[in-house]
Design a protein around this motif. Structure first.
Motif, PDB file in Angstrom:
ATOM      1  N   LYS A 393       0.818  -1.212   0.000  1.00 58.51           N
ATOM      2  CA  LYS A 393       0.000   0.000   0.000  1.00 58.51           C
ATOM      3  C   LYS A 393       0.853   1.265   0.000  1.00 58.51           C
ATOM      4  N   ASP A 394       0.143   2.405  -0.037  1.00 60.15           N
ATOM      5  CA  ASP A 394       0.781   3.733   0.043  1.00 60.15           C
ATOM      6  C   ASP A 394       1.810   3.938  -1.066  1.00 60.15           C
ATOM      7  N   LEU A 395       1.363   3.655  -2.292  1.00 63.55           N
ATOM      8  CA  LEU A 395       2.226   3.803  -3.458  1.00 63.55           C
ATOM      9  C   LEU A 395       1.630   4.823  -4.420  1.00 63.55           C
ATOM     10  N   ALA A 396       2.371   5.121  -5.463  1.00 62.35           N
ATOM     11  CA  ALA A 396       1.905   6.042  -6.511  1.00 62.35           C
ATOM     12  C   ALA A 396       2.565   5.636  -7.824  1.00 62.35           C
ATOM     13  N   ILE A 397       1.973   6.102  -8.919  1.00 62.80           N
ATOM     14  CA  ILE A 397       2.561   5.867 -10.240  1.00 62.80           C
ATOM     15  C   ILE A 397       3.015   7.203 -10.806  1.00 62.80           C
ATOM     16  N   VAL A 398       4.252   7.253 -11.279  1.00 55.28           N
ATOM     17  CA  VAL A 398       4.719   8.419 -12.038  1.00 55.28           C
ATOM     18  C   VAL A 398       4.950   7.956 -13.471  1.00 55.28           C
ATOM     19  N   ALA A 399       4.639   8.830 -14.420  1.00 55.14           N
ATOM     20  CA  ALA A 399       4.713   8.427 -15.823  1.00 55.14           C
ATOM     21  C   ALA A 399       5.295   9.532 -16.688  1.00 55.14           C
ATOM     22  N   LEU A 400       6.186   9.141 -17.601  1.00 56.77           N
ATOM     23  CA  LEU A 400       6.637  10.026 -18.669  1.00 56.77           C
ATOM     24  C   LEU A 400       5.740   9.788 -19.872  1.00 56.77           C
ATOM     25  N   VAL A 401       5.307  10.855 -20.521  1.00 55.48           N
ATOM     26  CA  VAL A 401       4.393  10.738 -21.658  1.00 55.48           C
ATOM     27  C   VAL A 401       4.930  11.530 -22.843  1.00 55.48           C
ATOM     28  N   GLY A 402       4.854  10.941 -24.036  1.00 54.19           N
ATOM     29  CA  GLY A 402       5.260  11.648 -25.251  1.00 54.19           C
ATOM     30  C   GLY A 402       5.141  10.771 -26.477  1.00 54.19           C
ATOM     31  N   ASP A 403       4.631  11.328 -27.580  1.00 53.96           N
ATOM     32  CA  ASP A 403       4.462  10.563 -28.816  1.00 53.96           C
ATOM     33  C   ASP A 403       5.787  10.067 -29.371  1.00 53.96           C
ATOM     34  N   ASN A 404       6.835  10.883 -29.235  1.00 55.51           N
ATOM     35  CA  ASN A 404       8.102  10.572 -29.896  1.00 55.51           C
ATOM     36  C   ASN A 404       9.129   9.896 -28.984  1.00 55.51           C
ATOM     37  N   MET A 405       8.671   9.394 -27.855  1.00 55.97           N
ATOM     38  CA  MET A 405       9.604   8.729 -26.946  1.00 55.97           C
ATOM     39  C   MET A 405      10.226   7.497 -27.589  1.00 55.97           C
ATOM     40  N   LYS A 406       9.466   6.837 -28.460  1.00 58.40           N
ATOM     41  CA  LYS A 406       9.964   5.594 -29.071  1.00 58.40           C
ATOM     42  C   LYS A 406      11.154   5.841 -29.999  1.00 58.40           C
ATOM     43  N   SER A 407      11.297   7.065 -30.505  1.00 58.35           N
ATOM     44  CA  SER A 407      12.397   7.341 -31.430  1.00 58.35           C
ATOM     45  C   SER A 407      13.618   7.935 -30.730  1.00 58.35           C
ATOM     46  N   HIS A 408      13.569   7.997 -29.401  1.00 60.48           N
ATOM     47  CA  HIS A 408      14.704   8.531 -28.633  1.00 60.48           C
ATOM     48  C   HIS A 408      15.254   7.439 -27.726  1.00 60.48           C
ATOM     49  N   GLN A 409      16.504   7.108 -27.913  1.00 62.24           N
ATOM     50  CA  GLN A 409      17.120   6.056 -27.112  1.00 62.24           C
ATOM     51  C   GLN A 409      17.503   6.570 -25.722  1.00 62.24           C
ATOM     52  N   GLY A 410      17.460   5.662 -24.756  1.00 67.19           N
ATOM     53  CA  GLY A 410      17.990   5.955 -23.429  1.00 67.19           C
ATOM     54  C   GLY A 410      17.057   6.679 -22.490  1.00 67.19           C
ATOM     55  N   LEU A 411      15.787   6.911 -22.888  1.00 70.99           N
ATOM     56  CA  LEU A 411      14.878   7.644 -22.012  1.00 70.99           C
ATOM     57  C   LEU A 411      14.621   6.889 -20.715  1.00 70.99           C
ATOM     58  N   SER A 412      14.399   5.586 -20.839  1.00 65.48           N
ATOM     59  CA  SER A 412      14.148   4.786 -19.633  1.00 65.48           C
ATOM     60  C   SER A 412      15.346   4.864 -18.699  1.00 65.48           C
ATOM     61  N   GLY A 413      16.537   4.742 -19.276  1.00 65.73           N
ATOM     62  CA  GLY A 413      17.747   4.800 -18.460  1.00 65.73           C
ATOM     63  C   GLY A 413      17.891   6.124 -17.747  1.00 65.73           C
ATOM     64  N   ARG A 414      17.622   7.223 -18.451  1.00 62.15           N
ATOM     65  CA  ARG A 414      17.714   8.548 -17.833  1.00 62.15           C
ATOM     66  C   ARG A 414      16.673   8.707 -16.727  1.00 62.15           C
ATOM     67  N   MET A 415      15.480   8.167 -16.986  1.00 66.40           N
ATOM     68  CA  MET A 415      14.406   8.266 -15.996  1.00 66.40           C
ATOM     69  C   MET A 415      14.783   7.527 -14.709  1.00 66.40           C
ATOM     70  N   PHE A 416      15.192   6.265 -14.871  1.00 68.07           N
ATOM     71  CA  PHE A 416      15.440   5.450 -13.691  1.00 68.07           C
ATOM     72  C   PHE A 416      16.733   5.850 -12.972  1.00 68.07           C
TER      73      PHE A 416
END
Length: 815
Positions: A393-416
């Protein structure tokens, strides 16, 4: 034709409704418009609460009903000319009589059905739209009221009706195709079933009403007027640097709204998306602002991430067990039981081993979901093939959103990596095949820190904000604050570091300001602060839970040094010129180092040895590169070097010590310096940083002070003892001078042993010409065998110590 929807804050009172009229009056100059309105701000919540009280047979419901009626009647009196008020007041009072009867029914039977609830809450929009239309007419607008229940048809899923678009579209086309009025005012949120019962479209459903009508009549544009200037890159209440997004695609807006962007009700987008109708989110209270235009993808390749959103109060449900591996139908059974129980799943992740399935649901649905799943898999659980459901319990979801995220490498890595550096623990991750959304489940307490961290990473030109909590504002602390003020612009422009001081404390007062303390007025703010308390200070720092938090200790107090562990455990970095912690018992020193590594919070104390000189940093680099220290020789006390450089047969030892104290070269109690304890701590720290295990009592101290001086209890008595022992100090000088030597207080470490003491340094020795308050360190290592690595420079003084603290903070900023 255009459709304009106005939310609850836009029509909260008469003053706001007048602003709405101005906007409508301006829009109607060009074409006919449909105006969809919400209930007066807060009225829907009041109606729900009133109905609940009535169903609990609590007579307080009548007080709330009177409050709701009062608000509507006051709005009429403020908006409608006196000559026209009578008929409007009468009509509204009739509606309240009916509403009162409905609530009395709920009170008498002691319950409220979904059907009755929809009937009751629909009055919010029905009353506001009626009053607003009457006001428009009184202002000479060619306006008419149209009940949405005659236009929008749903099933009888009370609380969130499913729209019959075929019938609804036909009714809207027929009515709006023939209406002659310039303005048609329609209540949002409400609809009716095929059987003629009042239904609602879900909380936020007024947006949906406007979208349904806009799509049905193929409007030129749908405008959503609210109290903010569009959709923001993040929630501006939590991320003050967030900015409005000028343009965004339907799909991006849909993702952001599903993930908590409350400016838009999620189902709103689908009807206009299908027809390609532009949607414009505007601010009723700042109509000139650009707002956010939602259309087909207009982002191009400019920016990969368009927004950051979040959902709070999430629970994770984990179903695990070896009996799930390779068994068809487990997922189907799991999702089917939740679907039948009307539990909405907001996030799904499954291990490739098929050993576990993890689901995110609203925390409100925990008990229901847990019961349903454990019952459905009771047989498998009894056999031990599947474990009982694990609930977090006591959690939350954070999300990055963008149409062109798929064409940019390394976004997940930068996020985490950015979240990891701030010790935001990620419990689950989900990324759709469209790669338009990357979601992470984190602890609820970390939401603000996570959103600000991600916003800084993806929207602020990578400018890193450092939040400082400073304890100690004496000589060193005051100089430190002045240096920050002087360099703030340079740091931001040249080093991409935004340094803010969030809290200050001295021994009497402390002050906190999340917006940042003004460094030109900090003395005044501190003077007006609350009573200082070390543990309260720690608690407030940890409760704020700000990203890139740094605790700065400018004191020489053991009580303060004892709190370092509490900061590090909460991922707050520690920068200190206080030597006590690093020279305390070895187990404590080691624990602080371990906590620093475990919680990714730097623990830096460069100024513990040599003030602003890069002694410890150089030593760390030697060790990290594989070198080994074999011997250290050093003059590590700027204060003692100052004293013995200025003491001769023409001066009194006591006066030289006082001068050193007055110029800020000694500790407040100069006996700490002259007794050698300060130098002992410094050589101990260097030995430990070289990789040796050593305690303070292992160091040999050859004190030059008589025992009488060492036994004093306060500063005044110490100075008195110096006067009384004048001959002793004079003889020390004379003995060295007779040999053409100079007196230096030397620290030495060799073969695992250390000692400190006053030495007679002959001419030609590297220490002989050491002037003023300078320090010098000679590192003999396996690489520097014959010629040692030498570091020399000013080793005492408020300015250089402050600059050393500043340097440690910049190191953290570049970390």
């Amino acid at each position: 034709m255009k459709v304009l929807k106005f939310g609850g804050t836009s029509v909260a009172n008469a003053e706001n409704i007048k602003k709405v009229k101005d906007i409508v009056q301006n829009a109607v100059k060009d074409q006919k418009i449909v105006v969809v309105v919400s209930a007066l701000g807060g009225v829907t919540d009041l109606l729900i609460e009133t109905a609940q009280l009535a169903s609990q047979q609590d007579e307080k419901y009548t007080d709330l009903l009177q409050e709701i009626e009062r608000r509507h009647l006051e709005s009429i009196k403020d908006l409608i000319p006196v000559a026209q008020q009578s008929k409007v007041l009468s009509a509204v009072k009739r509606e309240f009589n009916i509403l009162e009867t409905l609530l009395e029914g709920a009170f008498l039977i002691g319950e409220i059905t979904p059907k009755l609830s929809d009937k009751i809450v629909s009055y919010g929009e029905l009353l506001s739209s009626f009053i607003i239309n009457e006001y428009f007419e009184s202002e000479k607008l060619y306006s008419v009221f149209k009940d949405a229940r005659t236009l929008i048809i749903t099933n009888e899923n009370f609380g969130k009706g499913i729209v019959d678009f075929s019938t609804t579209n036909q009714l809207c086309e027929t009515y709006f195709g023939t209406v002659s009025f310039d303005v048609v005012v329609v209540p949002g949120f409400v609809a009716s079933s095929r059987e003629g019962n009042s239904t609602t479209l879900g909380r936020g459903g007024s947006d949906y009403t406007a979208s349904i009508i806009a799509a049905a009549i193929e409007a030129e544009k749908l405008e959503i007027w609210t109290d903010v200037s569009g959709m923001y890159t993040a929630n501006p209440k939590l991320v003050h640097q967030a900015v409005a997004i000028n343009e965004i695609s339907y799909e991006e807006a849909m993702e952001l709204s599903h993930f908590g962007a409350k400016v838009l009700y999620p189902p709103t987008i689908q009807p206009v998306l299908a027809k390609g109708i532009p949607m414009h989110i505007k601010n009723t209270f700042n109509p000139e602002a650009n707002g956010t235009l939602i259309t087909k993808n207009s982002n191009g390749t400019k920016r990969a991430v368009r927004g950051i959103s979040h959902i709070e109060n999430i629970a994770l449900l984990s179903l695990e067990g070896s009996g799930m591996v390779g068994i068809p139908g487990v997922s189907k059974k799991l999702f089917e039981v939740l679907s039948n129980g009307e539990v909405n799943v907001v996030l799904i992740t499954q291990a490739s081993s098929e050993h576990s399935i993890c689901l995110g649901v609203s925390q409100d649905d925990i008990y229901k979901a847990e019961t349903l799943i454990n019952e459905a898999f009771a047989y498998e659980i009894s056999l031990g093939k599947i474990k009982p459901l694990i609930v977090e319990k006591d959690l939350a979801i954070v999300a990055l959103v963008g149409d062109n995220m798929k064409s940019h490498q390394g976004l997940s890595g930068r996020m985490f990596s950015s979240l990891g550096k701030n010790n935001v623990n990620i419990r689950a991750i989900a990324q759709g095949a469209s790669e338009r959304n990357i979601s992470a489940v984190i602890e609820l307490k970390d939401v603000k820190k996570a959103l600000n961290t991600l916003h800084e990473k993806f929207f602020e030109d990578n400018i890193k904000q450092l939040n400082l909590f400073v304890m100690g504002v004496g000589n060193v602390g005051a100089k430190f604050l002045k240096q920050i003020e002087q360099q703030r612009k340079f740091l931001k422009e040249q080093m991409k570091l935004n340094v803010r001081v969030i809290a200050l404390s001295n021994s009497r007062k402390m002050v906190f300001d999340q917006g940042g303390i003004s460094l030109s007025k900090w003395q005044e703010q501190l003077q007006n602060g609350e009573q200082a308390d070390i543990q309260t200070f720690v608690k407030k720092v940890n409760e704020l839970n700000l990203r890139n938090s740094i605790f700065v200790d400018n004191t020489a107090t053991e009580l303060v040094s004892n709190t370092y562990g509490e900061y590090l455990r909460n991922s707050v970095s520690v920068v200190t010129c206080n030597k006590i912690a690093s020279s305390s018992v070895y187990s404590n020193y080691l624990q602080l180092k371990d906590l620093s590594r475990k919680y990714n919070a730097p623990f830096l104390f460069e100024t513990n040895v040599g003030a602003g000189l890069p002694i410890i940093d150089t030593l760390k680099n030697l060790i990290a590169s594989g070198d080994k220290v074999t011997k250290i020789q050093a003059v590590l006390s700027g204060s003692l070097n100052f004293v013995f450089n200025n003491f001769d047969n023409t001066t009194n030892f006591e006066n030289v010590v006082k001068q050193a104290q007055e110029e800020g070269y000694t500790e407040p109690d100069p006996k700490i310096d002259l007794s050698g304890i300060d130098v002992m701590r410094k050589i101990l720290i260097l030995a430990r940083e070289s990789g040796y295990k050593m305690e303070l009592e292992d160091i040999e101290n050859e004190s030059f002070l008589p025992q009488e001086c060492l036994d004093t209890d306060n500063v005044d008595d110490f100075y008195t003892s110096l006067v009384q022992n004048k001959k002793h100090f004079d003889s020390i000088f004379e003995k060295a001078a007779s040999k053409n030597c100079r007196l230096k207080y030397v620290a030495q470490f060799e073969n695992g042993k250390a000692k400190v003491g006053l030495q007679e340094i002959p001419e030609g020795h590297p220490f002989y010409n050491l002037e003023g308050k300078d320090n010098i360190v000679l590192f003999f290592t396996e690489r520097y065998v014959e010629q040692p690595l030498l570091i020399k420079g000013a080793g005492a003084g408020a300015d250089v110590t402050a600059s050393g603290i500043f340097a440690d903070i910049i190191r953290i900023g570049n970390f």
